[in-house]
Design a protein around this motif. Sequence first.
Motif, PDB file in Angstrom:
ATOM      1  N   ALA B  42      38.710  39.868  54.462  1.00 27.75           N
ATOM      2  CA  ALA B  42      38.206  39.357  53.315  1.00 27.75           C
ATOM      3  C   ALA B  42      36.844  39.706  53.281  1.00 27.75           C
ATOM      4  CB  ALA B  42      38.217  38.097  52.617  1.00 27.75           C
ATOM      5  N   ARG B  43      35.711  39.368  54.504  1.00 33.19           N
ATOM      6  CA  ARG B  43      34.350  39.432  54.745  1.00 33.19           C
ATOM      7  C   ARG B  43      34.209  41.063  54.675  1.00 33.19           C
ATOM      8  NH1 ARG B  43      34.312  35.032  58.086  1.00 33.19           N
ATOM      9  NH2 ARG B  43      35.019  36.101  59.805  1.00 33.19           N
ATOM     10  N   GLY B  44      35.043  41.660  55.369  1.00 34.40           N
ATOM     11  CA  GLY B  44      34.754  43.201  55.373  1.00 34.40           C
ATOM     12  C   GLY B  44      35.037  43.763  53.874  1.00 34.40           C
ATOM     13  N   LEU B  45      35.985  43.338  53.204  1.00 29.46           N
ATOM     14  CA  LEU B  45      36.110  43.891  51.854  1.00 29.46           C
ATOM     15  C   LEU B  45      35.062  43.599  50.805  1.00 29.46           C
ATOM     16  CD1 LEU B  45      39.792  43.503  51.550  1.00 29.46           C
ATOM     17  CD2 LEU B  45      38.663  45.825  51.516  1.00 29.46           C
ATOM     18  N   TRP B  46      34.595  42.455  50.887  1.00 31.36           N
ATOM     19  CA  TRP B  46      33.700  41.858  50.005  1.00 31.36           C
ATOM     20  C   TRP B  46      32.154  42.492  50.203  1.00 31.36           C
ATOM     21  CZ3 TRP B  46      35.020  39.645  45.579  1.00 31.36           C
ATOM     22  CH2 TRP B  46      35.937  38.700  45.516  1.00 31.36           C
ATOM     23  N   ALA B  47      32.086  43.194  51.268  1.00 28.61           N
ATOM     24  CA  ALA B  47      30.892  43.564  51.677  1.00 28.61           C
ATOM     25  C   ALA B  47      30.818  45.227  51.090  1.00 28.61           C
ATOM     26  CB  ALA B  47      30.594  43.859  53.085  1.00 28.61           C
ATOM     27  N   LYS B  51      32.349  51.761  43.259  1.00 31.79           N
ATOM     28  CA  LYS B  51      31.921  52.578  41.787  1.00 31.79           C
ATOM     29  C   LYS B  51      32.651  51.895  40.716  1.00 31.79           C
ATOM     30  CE  LYS B  51      32.068  57.102  39.709  1.00 31.79           C
ATOM     31  NZ  LYS B  51      32.655  58.421  39.968  1.00 31.79           N
ATOM     32  N   LYS B  52      31.559  51.483  39.727  1.00 30.63           N
ATOM     33  CA  LYS B  52      32.342  50.880  38.503  1.00 30.63           C
ATOM     34  C   LYS B  52      33.024  52.057  37.700  1.00 30.63           C
ATOM     35  CE  LYS B  52      32.770  47.462  35.306  1.00 30.63           C
ATOM     36  NZ  LYS B  52      33.467  45.986  35.767  1.00 30.63           N
ATOM     37  N   ILE B  53      34.211  51.602  37.267  1.00 31.08           N
ATOM     38  CA  ILE B  53      35.104  52.579  36.357  1.00 31.08           C
ATOM     39  C   ILE B  53      35.441  51.782  35.144  1.00 31.08           C
ATOM     40  CG2 ILE B  53      37.383  53.893  36.379  1.00 31.08           C
ATOM     41  CD1 ILE B  53      35.724  54.544  38.818  1.00 31.08           C
ATOM     42  N   THR B  54      34.862  52.387  34.054  1.00 25.43           N
ATOM     43  CA  THR B  54      34.897  51.980  32.853  1.00 25.43           C
ATOM     44  C   THR B  54      35.623  53.033  31.853  1.00 25.43           C
ATOM     45  OG1 THR B  54      33.204  50.425  32.849  1.00 25.43           O
ATOM     46  CG2 THR B  54      34.016  50.562  30.674  1.00 25.43           C
ATOM     47  N   ARG B  55      36.955  53.175  31.485  1.00 26.89           N
ATOM     48  CA  ARG B  55      37.452  53.750  30.421  1.00 26.89           C
ATOM     49  C   ARG B  55      37.777  52.847  29.405  1.00 26.89           C
ATOM     50  NH1 ARG B  55      41.224  57.954  33.529  1.00 26.89           N
ATOM     51  NH2 ARG B  55      41.429  59.028  31.362  1.00 26.89           N
ATOM     52  N   CYS B  59      40.896  50.877  31.019  1.00 28.35           N
ATOM     53  CA  CYS B  59      40.736  49.908  32.157  1.00 28.35           C
ATOM     54  C   CYS B  59      39.033  49.734  32.379  1.00 28.35           C
ATOM     55  CB  CYS B  59      41.166  50.647  33.561  1.00 28.35           C
ATOM     56  SG  CYS B  59      40.319  52.150  34.025  1.00 28.35           S
ATOM     57  N   SER B  60      38.810  48.775  33.130  1.00 27.25           N
ATOM     58  CA  SER B  60      37.508  48.363  33.536  1.00 27.25           C
ATOM     59  C   SER B  60      37.659  47.699  34.899  1.00 27.25           C
ATOM     60  CB  SER B  60      36.641  47.582  32.634  1.00 27.25           C
ATOM     61  OG  SER B  60      35.501  47.163  33.141  1.00 27.25           O
ATOM     62  N   PHE B  61      36.964  48.132  35.931  1.00 29.89           N
ATOM     63  CA  PHE B  61      37.044  47.265  37.300  1.00 29.89           C
ATOM     64  C   PHE B  61      36.079  48.178  38.324  1.00 29.89           C
ATOM     65  CE2 PHE B  61      39.456  51.062  39.117  1.00 29.89           C
ATOM     66  CZ  PHE B  61      40.413  51.381  38.106  1.00 29.89           C
ATOM     67  N   THR B  62      36.060  47.659  39.600  1.00 26.48           N
ATOM     68  CA  THR B  62      35.252  48.449  40.447  1.00 26.48           C
ATOM     69  C   THR B  62      36.044  49.002  41.314  1.00 26.48           C
ATOM     70  OG1 THR B  62      33.141  47.022  40.086  1.00 26.48           O
ATOM     71  CG2 THR B  62      33.319  48.250  42.039  1.00 26.48           C
ATOM     72  N   LYS B  96      44.868  51.854  46.895  1.00 25.40           N
ATOM     73  CA  LYS B  96      43.699  51.565  45.961  1.00 25.40           C
ATOM     74  C   LYS B  96      43.117  50.018  46.057  1.00 25.40           C
ATOM     75  CE  LYS B  96      45.517  54.236  41.932  1.00 25.40           C
ATOM     76  NZ  LYS B  96      46.832  54.591  42.432  1.00 25.40           N
ATOM     77  N   ILE B  97      41.782  49.785  46.254  1.00 29.36           N
ATOM     78  CA  ILE B  97      41.238  48.610  46.540  1.00 29.36           C
ATOM     79  C   ILE B  97      40.316  48.510  45.408  1.00 29.36           C
ATOM     80  CG2 ILE B  97      39.970  47.324  47.915  1.00 29.36           C
ATOM     81  CD1 ILE B  97      40.859  48.594  50.386  1.00 29.36           C
ATOM     82  N   ARG B  98      40.421  47.554  44.422  1.00 32.53           N
ATOM     83  CA  ARG B  98      39.619  47.402  43.258  1.00 32.53           C
ATOM     84  C   ARG B  98      39.071  45.829  42.952  1.00 32.53           C
ATOM     85  NH1 ARG B  98      43.952  50.781  39.606  1.00 32.53           N
ATOM     86  NH2 ARG B  98      43.209  52.910  40.432  1.00 32.53           N
ATOM     87  N   ARG B  99      37.986  45.799  42.840  1.00 29.58           N
ATOM     88  CA  ARG B  99      37.523  44.405  42.579  1.00 29.58           C
ATOM     89  C   ARG B  99      37.200  44.281  40.932  1.00 29.58           C
ATOM     90  NH1 ARG B  99      32.665  44.914  45.354  1.00 29.58           N
ATOM     91  NH2 ARG B  99      31.479  45.247  43.372  1.00 29.58           N
ATOM     92  N   PHE B 100      37.684  42.879  40.485  1.00 29.18           N
ATOM     93  CA  PHE B 100      37.980  42.571  39.073  1.00 29.18           C
ATOM     94  C   PHE B 100      36.988  41.372  38.840  1.00 29.18           C
ATOM     95  CE2 PHE B 100      41.243  45.219  37.425  1.00 29.18           C
ATOM     96  CZ  PHE B 100      41.712  45.681  38.389  1.00 29.18           C
ATOM     97  N   GLY B 101      36.145  41.219  37.959  1.00 31.31           N
ATOM     98  CA  GLY B 101      35.353  40.303  37.656  1.00 31.31           C
ATOM     99  C   GLY B 101      35.444  40.279  35.908  1.00 31.31           C
ATOM    100  N   LYS B 102      34.377  39.345  35.367  1.00 34.65           N
ATOM    101  CA  LYS B 102      34.211  39.025  34.030  1.00 34.65           C
ATOM    102  C   LYS B 102      34.324  40.327  33.089  1.00 34.65           C
ATOM    103  CE  LYS B 102      30.285  37.855  32.495  1.00 34.65           C
ATOM    104  NZ  LYS B 102      29.110  36.956  32.309  1.00 34.65           N
ATOM    105  N   GLY B 103      35.233  40.408  32.115  1.00 33.62           N
ATOM    106  CA  GLY B 103      35.207  41.709  31.502  1.00 33.62           C
ATOM    107  C   GLY B 103      36.076  42.992  31.801  1.00 33.62           C
TER     108      GLY B 103
END
Lengths: 201, 188
Positions: B42-47, B51-55, B59-62, B96-103
């Motif tokens: 987790a530490r490695g991934l959070w670091a 790239k923000k992808i917004t279509r 979709c919307s994610f990093t 694929k590795i994606r980060r999701f947050g608000k919105g």
Amino acid sequence: MISSRFFDDETMKLMKEDFLNNKPFPHLIIEDFLSEKEAKILQKALVSEEFELKDSDLFTFNQTQDLHFSNNEKIKSFVEFLESNDFSILIKEITGIKVEPGALDLFGSCYEDTHYLLCHDDQLEDRKIAYILYLSEDFEEKDGGALALLSDKKGEPDKIVKRYFPKFNSLIFFEVSKKSWHQVEEVMGKKKRYAIGGWLR
Amino acid sequence: MVKIVLNKIYFSSLDSIGNAFNQNSFIRLENFLEEECYLQLARGLWALQGKKITRAAKCSFTELNCTDFLEEFNQEDVLKLFSKFTKKKPKIKDLKIRRFGKGDYTLIHDDEKKKDEIKFYFMISGRWDSKVGGSLTYNIDDSQPLVFPIAFNCLNVITEGKGMHPFIKYINHHAGKESFILIEGVIE
């Protein structure tokens, strides 16, 4: 129900121009659409309707049944007005688009905290015009709930060009097309975003 | 590279995990990795930068750079587990590795699956309240939706077939600054 001001030649000319020239796609917002008294009566009638939560990938919000089936006299009266020749003539005059009197879908909606409707173009079957009449208290930036209109780039939505925060007794309508990208931004807070809306065919 | 160590509970019950998967076509394994291993991964991934992808209509994610993490899932213990799902020597692809947050969110695609695929989704998060959204959800034709809430250190494996339409539920403003990471891949 329609104020005589809509049939003033100068007003009509301005509305036509605004509709056609508004970006990112043809649309118009008319403030104080009904008389304040009628709008408040209609608001009260809408709030008393039964709402059901609708939840999918694209949206979360509360919706009434098709309002053609409402038993409320005030709602019925409003439906009759939307189905009238007068209203379809008004729409034709402003938009240049012929809609069939009586050929419309309409529902009540209520967006609460966290509710939203993600980006889409409304294209389905023979929808020609999308419309929405806001019947909630006025919303500000901090409340969310804006209707955002997006530009089109190579067949996909691109940037937000216009944002309309719900204002009581405002009517917005736009031409449905493959470029009519729009979304309802997430409502944040305690205000409830009531509206009656649907499509003209 | 992080040495992957499965939770002892799972490592000693691979056959029954395989049986449960074959029966239901999906399985959810909470506390999947041994704790220290999970924290290191987790530490490695959070670091990671992304790239923000917004279509807006899709979709919307990093999107995070996953090149360095492919090897993590190609380790012996993971492949041993995955072989219980495929019933043969597995190969991992389309990572694929994606980060999701608000919105953030993903919407259902229009394109229909041509054949069944076994997909895995590994979740990395803090305490996540499912009321803020983010759940991995499948709309299934003529059936109730299948929902996998976000939970830390949780592996979900599912056979995705015709009539199954996955999406990540929109994450609302109550998420604040919280986010989660989803590692997704195909087991072939």
